[in-house]
Design an enzyme around this catalytic site. Structure first.
Site, PDB file in Angstrom:
ATOM      1  N   CYS A 384       9.847  -1.726  -2.678  1.00 41.09           N
ATOM      2  CA  CYS A 384       9.835  -2.951  -3.482  1.00 41.09           C
ATOM      3  C   CYS A 384      11.203  -3.169  -4.129  1.00 41.09           C
ATOM      4  CB  CYS A 384       8.686  -2.934  -4.475  1.00 41.09           C
ATOM      5  SG  CYS A 384       8.126  -4.602  -4.871  1.00 41.09           S
ATOM      6  N   HIS A 510       4.124  -2.011  -1.096  1.00 42.39           N
ATOM      7  CA  HIS A 510       3.968  -0.668  -1.661  1.00 42.39           C
ATOM      8  C   HIS A 510       3.138   0.222  -0.729  1.00 42.39           C
ATOM      9  CE1 HIS A 510       5.503  -1.450  -5.784  1.00 42.39           C
ATOM     10  NE2 HIS A 510       5.172  -2.688  -5.477  1.00 42.39           N
ATOM     11  N   GLU A 512       2.796   3.334  -0.746  1.00 43.05           N
ATOM     12  CA  GLU A 512       2.186   4.464  -1.466  1.00 43.05           C
ATOM     13  C   GLU A 512       0.747   4.182  -1.894  1.00 43.05           C
ATOM     14  OE1 GLU A 512       4.359   2.348  -2.694  1.00 43.05           O
ATOM     15  OE2 GLU A 512       4.207   2.085  -4.862  1.00 43.05           O
TER      16      GLU A 512
END
Ligand code: GLN
Length: 541
Positions: A384, A510, A512
């Site tokens: 990001c 994102h 993750e």
């Protein structure tokens, strides 16, 4: 199963005992027995959601597929259960009041005084049952944030008390998580804080069925006996939760303590299927027996609070295990990086991740870090804001656009290579207004991203207002930084990567947020692999 079973988890004595991990571990064990289960979190603060909170206040803001900005515990739920959560899985006091006040304005309670009991507690219970009523789940675990006795969690605890009667004893379990501290000077484990905490629950009308006791050391039988006696629970329902080496051990520790069995017995479920947790054990085996290790730097501006990057840290654990490689994370404050110390800070690293973030603080340090890893061919992963910094760095130092910037940092930048998204320009409200949730991304064949995912269409989660400015894309691609992932509907650049670099990937989304124990994220897995290759290469050189 005929009807959904509800398990409520409250906490006492102190916060941060790990209700989220205990809930997720119990859910894992129930799921491993073949039942469908979900977990929801009720937070007692007034914010509608944690989206407007500074990460220093409450850790990472976790984003779901449907674009909800939620508590970081939902990340644990997804990582453990491997199923997505949604807006319905996280409810705050703010949202409850907002719903009730909206109804009041619409005249739904016309003529009545609107009160905490019954109107607020009714709304809380409606939210308790919402996921269960979909018919999708055999079990719904509800974690109540904060501690019993806190002023702000009172309406939630009262709603649990009411739910107990509505649901009946065969559909309701109350688990209380407490602390049994060890006093070194006395050489003893102390039960008094737990006794007091249970007393507070009893005052609120709730008798816990099971006590889960966090402790630094094993709970001996005499302590279990004492707790059982003072807290009115059977001795086999006093569960020890010893500090674990990793949170991923907790499901196995809870299995050993028979937490899942106690829950099923309380619910009178007799035909118990045995839990199958072989793949979980396989993951733990790899996690604990690495054959390799790498050093990764996490460059961010909230590094003082590790919870601010929870999902990234967990993704490294999943990806490390997948590669049978121990990942040593070094947290580096981006504000502290400059040209004079970057070599010292990053020179020994096998990979560098530049983290997400908002605002100006620490940006120049991030850009300096990107320049260093680009030039020194150290594997790079930008997420990001990290991807945006990589774009700015490339524009400044490769394309020669020295004044390139993001309009988040410099609204007057003559070369806004990162600019506010068109549909964000007229938004003034701050809550829930970013580009949020899952979007499709199409990957370019032959790219590093494509080879990681092995698919041409993926779905990833977003949380940002700014984007890569497509006016500059041709210039970037000519000079070697390509857009390897794009949104097929809007053409927004979602992934950038460098052609002439061992592994340099930045994602606007994102990744993750989608890494789980059973599905480690492919980009994290490949990043760790690249770091291992870099280490090998270095040794050979
Ligand atoms: N601040 C940047 C934006 O809003 C990046 C956000 C992030 O890193 N999550 O676009």
């Amino acid at each position: 199963m005929a009807s959904t079973k509800y398990i409520f988890v409250t906490g006492g004595v102190t916060s941060s005992l790990g209700k989220g991990i205990i809930s997720a571990s119990l859910a894992k064990l129930i799921q491993a027995r073949g039942y469908s289960v979900t977990i929801q979190k009720f937070d007692p603060y007034i914010n509608i959601d944690p989206g407007t909170l500074n990460p220093y206040e409450h850790g990472e803001c976790y984003v779901t597929d449907d674009g909800a900005e939620t508590d970081l515990d939902l990340g644990h739920y997804e990582r453990f259960l491997n199923i997505p959560t949604s807006q319905a899985n996280n409810v705050t006091t703010g949202r409850i009041y907002y719903n009730v006040i909206t109804k009041e304005r619409q005249g739904e309670f016309l003529g009545k005084t609107v009160q905490v009991v019954p109107h607020i507690t009714d709304e809380i219970k409606k939210s308790f049952y919402k996921l269960g009523e979909t018919g999708e789940y055999d079990f719904v675990i509800t974690e109540i944030g904060g501690c019993v006795g806190d002023i702000e969690s009172l309406p939630f605890v009262e709603a649990v008390r009411q739910a107990r009667f509505e649901l009946g004893p065969n559909n309701f379990v109350s688990i209380h998580l407490t602390l049994v501290p060890y006093l070194a000077a006395a050489g003893e484990l102390k039960t008094k804080p737990t006794q007091h905490s249970v007393k507070q629950l009893l005052e609120a009308g709730i008798q816990p069925d099971i006590l889960v006791c966090r402790s630094e050391m094993p709970l001996p039988n005499d302590i279990r006996k004492k707790l059982a006696l003072f807290c009115n629970v059977p001795m086999n329902s006093v569960i020890e939760a010893k500090d674990a080496e990793t949170i991923y051990d907790v499901p196995l520790l809870m299995r050993k303590e028979k937490l899942d069995e106690r829950v099923l017995s309380k619910l009178k479920i007799s035909h118990k299927k045995e839990p199958i947790i072989d793949n979980w054990k396989g993951f733990l085996g790899k996690l604990k027996n690495p054959t390799n290790d790498v050093k990764i730097a996490l460059v961010g501006k909230y590094v003082e609070l590790k919870d601010a990057y929870k999902s990234i840290a967990e993704s490294f654990i999943h990806a490390g295990a997948a590669n049978e490689c121990k990942v040593h994370l070094t947290w580096i404050q981006s504000e502290e990086i400059d040209e004079t110390n970057v070599d010292k800070l990053l020179g020994e690293m096998n990979g560098v991740l530049v983290a997400p973030g908002f605002g100006e603080r620490g940006i120049e340090g991030k850009i300096t870090a990107v320049k260093y890893v680009r030039e020194n061919k150290i594997p790079f992963f930008g997420i990001c804001l990290g991807m945006q910094c990589a774009s700015i760095e490339f524009a400044r130092n490769v394309l020669g656009l020295e004044d390139a910037c993001s309009t988040e940092i410099d609204t007057e930048s003559p070369n806004p290579v990162i600019d506010m998204m068109e549909d964000q320009k007229n938004i003034t409200a701050m809550g829930g207004t970013m580009r949020l949730g899952a979007y499709t991304c199409e990957l370019a064949k032959g790219s590093k991203a494509y080879s990681a995912y092995n698919h041409s269409k993926i779905q990833e989660r977003h949380r940002h207002r700014y984007e890569f400015n497509n006016k500059y894309l041709e210039q970037f691609e000519k000079a070697g930084m390509i857009a390897s992932g794009k949104n097929p509907d809007t053409n927004l650049v979602e992934i950038i990567e460098l052609k002439d670099h061992p592994w340099f990937v930045g994602t606007q989304y994102h990744p993750e947020l989608k890494s789980t124990v059973l599905n480690p994220h492919p980009l994290f897995v490949k990043f760790i692999k690249a770091a291992m290759d870099q280490k090998k290469q270095k040794v050979n050189d």
